[in-house]
Design a protein around this motif. Structure first.
Motif, PDB file in Angstrom:
ATOM      1  N   GLU A 203       0.839  -1.189   0.000  1.00 57.33           N
ATOM      2  CA  GLU A 203       0.000   0.000   0.000  1.00 57.33           C
ATOM      3  C   GLU A 203       0.877   1.243   0.000  1.00 57.33           C
ATOM      4  N   LEU A 204       0.657   2.093  -0.973  1.00 58.82           N
ATOM      5  CA  LEU A 204       1.437   3.318  -1.098  1.00 58.82           C
ATOM      6  C   LEU A 204       0.464   4.468  -1.341  1.00 58.82           C
ATOM      7  N   VAL A 205       0.475   5.440  -0.440  1.00 58.57           N
ATOM      8  CA  VAL A 205      -0.457   6.557  -0.509  1.00 58.57           C
ATOM      9  C   VAL A 205       0.301   7.814  -0.922  1.00 58.57           C
ATOM     10  N   ARG A 206      -0.194   8.471  -1.957  1.00 61.46           N
ATOM     11  CA  ARG A 206       0.379   9.766  -2.353  1.00 61.46           C
ATOM     12  C   ARG A 206      -0.196  10.841  -1.422  1.00 61.46           C
ATOM     13  N   ASP A 207       0.688  11.605  -0.797  1.00 67.32           N
ATOM     14  CA  ASP A 207       0.243  12.528   0.254  1.00 67.32           C
ATOM     15  C   ASP A 207       1.154  13.751   0.279  1.00 67.32           C
ATOM     16  N   PHE A 208       0.897  14.616   1.245  1.00 72.92           N
ATOM     17  CA  PHE A 208       1.721  15.781   1.572  1.00 72.92           C
ATOM     18  C   PHE A 208       1.658  16.902   0.531  1.00 72.92           C
ATOM     19  N   ASP A 209       0.601  16.927  -0.297  1.00 67.50           N
ATOM     20  CA  ASP A 209       0.502  17.968  -1.326  1.00 67.50           C
ATOM     21  C   ASP A 209       0.470  19.374  -0.723  1.00 67.50           C
TER      22      ASP A 209
ATOM     23  N   SER B  35       2.065   2.449   9.880  1.00 61.66           N
ATOM     24  CA  SER B  35       2.651   1.442   8.986  1.00 61.66           C
ATOM     25  C   SER B  35       2.341   1.679   7.513  1.00 61.66           C
ATOM     26  N   THR B  36       1.443   2.614   7.214  1.00 60.07           N
ATOM     27  CA  THR B  36       1.120   2.910   5.818  1.00 60.07           C
ATOM     28  C   THR B  36       2.227   3.759   5.198  1.00 60.07           C
ATOM     29  N   LYS B  37       2.719   3.322   4.065  1.00 60.75           N
ATOM     30  CA  LYS B  37       3.756   4.085   3.374  1.00 60.75           C
ATOM     31  C   LYS B  37       3.103   5.247   2.620  1.00 60.75           C
ATOM     32  N   ARG B  38       3.563   6.455   2.956  1.00 62.51           N
ATOM     33  CA  ARG B  38       3.062   7.667   2.310  1.00 62.51           C
ATOM     34  C   ARG B  38       4.234   8.396   1.672  1.00 62.51           C
ATOM     35  N   VAL B  39       3.987   9.000   0.529  1.00 62.91           N
ATOM     36  CA  VAL B  39       5.078   9.684  -0.161  1.00 62.91           C
ATOM     37  C   VAL B  39       4.544  10.911  -0.884  1.00 62.91           C
ATOM     38  N   GLY B  40       5.385  11.938  -0.926  1.00 61.63           N
ATOM     39  CA  GLY B  40       5.080  13.142  -1.688  1.00 61.63           C
ATOM     40  C   GLY B  40       6.349  13.646  -2.352  1.00 61.63           C
ATOM     41  N   ILE B  41       6.241  14.046  -3.614  1.00 63.39           N
ATOM     42  CA  ILE B  41       7.401  14.507  -4.386  1.00 63.39           C
ATOM     43  C   ILE B  41       7.040  15.823  -5.073  1.00 63.39           C
ATOM     44  N   ARG B  42       7.967  16.773  -5.069  1.00 65.72           N
ATOM     45  CA  ARG B  42       7.717  18.014  -5.805  1.00 65.72           C
ATOM     46  C   ARG B  42       9.040  18.579  -6.318  1.00 65.72           C
ATOM     47  N   GLU B  43       9.018  19.010  -7.597  1.00 64.36           N
ATOM     48  CA  GLU B  43      10.181  19.675  -8.192  1.00 64.36           C
ATOM     49  C   GLU B  43      10.132  21.157  -7.821  1.00 64.36           C
ATOM     50  N   ILE B  44      11.189  21.631  -7.171  1.00 61.23           N
ATOM     51  CA  ILE B  44      11.271  23.037  -6.766  1.00 61.23           C
ATOM     52  C   ILE B  44      12.622  23.592  -7.223  1.00 61.23           C
ATOM     53  N   GLU B  45      12.561  24.635  -8.024  1.00 60.03           N
ATOM     54  CA  GLU B  45      13.768  25.161  -8.655  1.00 60.03           C
ATOM     55  C   GLU B  45      14.438  24.022  -9.432  1.00 60.03           C
ATOM     56  N   CYS B  46      15.706  23.747  -9.183  1.00 61.82           N
ATOM     57  CA  CYS B  46      16.369  22.645  -9.895  1.00 61.82           C
ATOM     58  C   CYS B  46      16.552  21.429  -8.978  1.00 61.82           C
ATOM     59  N   PHE B  47      15.797  21.389  -7.879  1.00 59.66           N
ATOM     60  CA  PHE B  47      15.907  20.285  -6.922  1.00 59.66           C
ATOM     61  C   PHE B  47      14.578  19.538  -6.825  1.00 59.66           C
ATOM     62  N   THR B  48      14.627  18.384  -6.171  1.00 59.59           N
ATOM     63  CA  THR B  48      13.419  17.614  -5.877  1.00 59.59           C
ATOM     64  C   THR B  48      13.299  17.486  -4.362  1.00 59.59           C
ATOM     65  N   VAL B  49      12.133  17.838  -3.856  1.00 61.30           N
ATOM     66  CA  VAL B  49      11.854  17.676  -2.430  1.00 61.30           C
ATOM     67  C   VAL B  49      10.978  16.444  -2.271  1.00 61.30           C
ATOM     68  N   GLY B  50      11.417  15.513  -1.416  1.00 60.59           N
ATOM     69  CA  GLY B  50      10.666  14.290  -1.199  1.00 60.59           C
ATOM     70  C   GLY B  50      10.369  14.071   0.282  1.00 60.59           C
ATOM     71  N   ILE B  51       9.156  13.612   0.567  1.00 66.68           N
ATOM     72  CA  ILE B  51       8.765  13.242   1.932  1.00 66.68           C
ATOM     73  C   ILE B  51       8.248  11.809   1.878  1.00 66.68           C
ATOM     74  N   ALA B  52       8.757  10.965   2.761  1.00 66.55           N
ATOM     75  CA  ALA B  52       8.317   9.568   2.810  1.00 66.55           C
ATOM     76  C   ALA B  52       8.157   9.146   4.263  1.00 66.55           C
ATOM     77  N   THR B  53       7.041   8.494   4.596  1.00 66.47           N
ATOM     78  CA  THR B  53       6.802   8.019   5.965  1.00 66.47           C
ATOM     79  C   THR B  53       6.296   6.579   5.925  1.00 66.47           C
ATOM     80  N   GLY B  54       6.345   5.932   7.110  1.00 70.08           N
ATOM     81  CA  GLY B  54       5.855   4.561   7.208  1.00 70.08           C
ATOM     82  C   GLY B  54       6.947   3.513   7.076  1.00 70.08           C
ATOM     83  N   PHE B  55       8.192   3.892   7.350  1.00 69.88           N
ATOM     84  CA  PHE B  55       9.331   2.975   7.238  1.00 69.88           C
ATOM     85  C   PHE B  55       9.883   2.660   8.623  1.00 69.88           C
ATOM     86  N   LYS B  56      10.483   1.478   8.748  1.00 70.97           N
ATOM     87  CA  LYS B  56      11.097   1.097  10.019  1.00 70.97           C
ATOM     88  C   LYS B  56      12.493   1.683  10.167  1.00 70.97           C
ATOM     89  N   LYS B  57      13.115   1.990   9.030  1.00 68.72           N
ATOM     90  CA  LYS B  57      14.459   2.572   9.062  1.00 68.72           C
ATOM     91  C   LYS B  57      14.511   3.782   8.143  1.00 68.72           C
TER      92      LYS B  57
END
Length: 357
Positions: free
Chosen positions: A264-270, A301-323
């Motif tokens: 299960e992978l939820v797109r989030d953090f918009d 325990s649910t894996k959530r992820v959000g990705i956004r291109e800002i300027e020339c970089f990528t900002v990523g947020i990911a949760t729901g991991f043990k490590k």
């Protein structure tokens, strides 16, 4: 003549490249690997790497076993899920190291059968639409170089390995089985390939357990499907046509009964990423300081992820991991980029904020 021209192009690409990547369909590695190509690369003294695309369609334990048994280095990737591309980048850079001191440009060529995903891999490595893609063999017409890094360049060229033999053309779907005069020979060749790759597929599909030859397997398939002549003999030709149809249409595959475990992978953090972009926050610590409470609310325990291109970089947020390392690796594989800075948070279930390039 077309065969000779295609092989001439392949040889030219091998001669120009320092590193050759053979792109293979992970669902049918023996069928989409080409020994002639591999031998040509070895004879020319070039570095060879096998990239197994569509790895999301095969079991992980089987893939690991196949990788360990191979004499040639293998990287499994899924361009559809953007998994393994970060590993592929690192492998290319590692292979390129020995040339970097002597060469201004280290050239990497991708070669393989039609429609195994060469152009899509180039696009994924580049991180944008560097090459047009289309499900048409030989779509890429003109050879040119694509910059992967300052000194590493990809050769974009047709790079299509021709299908030399009629039996292989049949197996790869080039001819309908009903229009083949002798379907038995390609059917037996396909059975031999399955036995070498994953013989359990025959047991799972047809419950065939005891046999001494490919012919016996084909006969057992015909008997199971009721393809019987008068007198009780199996109609081998019809059995061969049936078997080839099943393979060509995808109703029978090497992993027909393997259930892919979808995580299960939820797109989030918009909303958070929109605020990060508005305020131009490119420091993981500042992002965590400002939005930490909201992020911690979603730690489970649910894996959530959000990705956004800002300027020339990528900002990523990911949760729901043990490590935290697992979360960072996940973001690298998802984006095909490398982590420049990151911040980890959480206790039992962890999350990361990362800046990637």
């Amino acid at each position: 003549m077309k065969q000779k021209k295609a092989w001439r192009m392949v040889k030219e690409i091998i001669n120009e490249a320092h590193i050759v990547i053979e792109v293979v369909d992970a669902r049918d590695p023996i069928g989409t690997r080409n020994k002639k190509l591999e031998n040509l690369v070895k004879e020319k003294g070039k570095k060879l790497l096998i990239v197994m695309n569509k790895a999301d369609l095969v079991p992980k334990d089987w893939a690991e076993r196949y990788k360990k048994e191979s004499e040639i280095p293998i990287v499994f990737i899924s361009t559809r899920d953007r998994k393994g591309t970060g590993i592929l980048r690192k492998k290319i850079k590692r292979l390129a190291k020995e040339f970097l001191d002597e060469e201004d440009r280290v050239k990497v060529a991708l070669i393989g059968y039609p429609n195994v995903g060469k152009s899509t891999i180039i696009n994924t490595l580049k991180g944008k639409k560097a090459v047009k893609t289309a499900p048409i063999p030989g779509y890429t017409k003109n050879k040119h170089l694509i910059k992967l890094s300052r000194k590493i360049w990809l050769i974009d060229s047709p790079g299509v390995v021709p299908i030399d033999e009629f039996d292989e053309l049949v197996i790869k779907g080039g001819f309908p089985p009903d229009k083949i005069g002798d379907p038995i020979r390609p059917a037996l060749r396909l059975i031999k390939r399955i036995l070498e790759t994953r013989k359990e597929a025959l047991t799972e599909k047809y419950d065939i357990r005891d046999f001494e030859s490919e012919e016996q397997i084909l006969e057992a398939i015909g008997r199971r499907k009721g393809l019987i002549r008068k007198g009780g003999e199996v109609d081998i030709e019809e059995a061969a046509r049936y078997f080839l149809r099943e393979w060509q249409t995808g109703r029978f595959t090497l992993f027909g009964k393997e259930e892919k475990k979808e995580e299960e992978l939820v797109r989030d953090f918009d909303k958070i990423l929109a605020a990060v972009e508005r305020d131009l926050l490119l420091d993981p610590r500042r992002i965590l300081w400002k939005f930490g409470d909201k992020l911690r609310e979603k730690l489970d325990s649910t894996k959530r992820v959000g990705i956004r291109e800002i300027e020339c970089f990528t900002v990523g947020i990911a949760t729901g991991f043990k490590k935290c390392d697992s979360a960072l690796k996940f973001l690298e594989e998802l984006t095909g980029k490398h982590v420049l800075a990151s911040e980890c948070f959480g206790k039992k279930w962890k999350g990361v904020i990362a800046i990637l390039e």
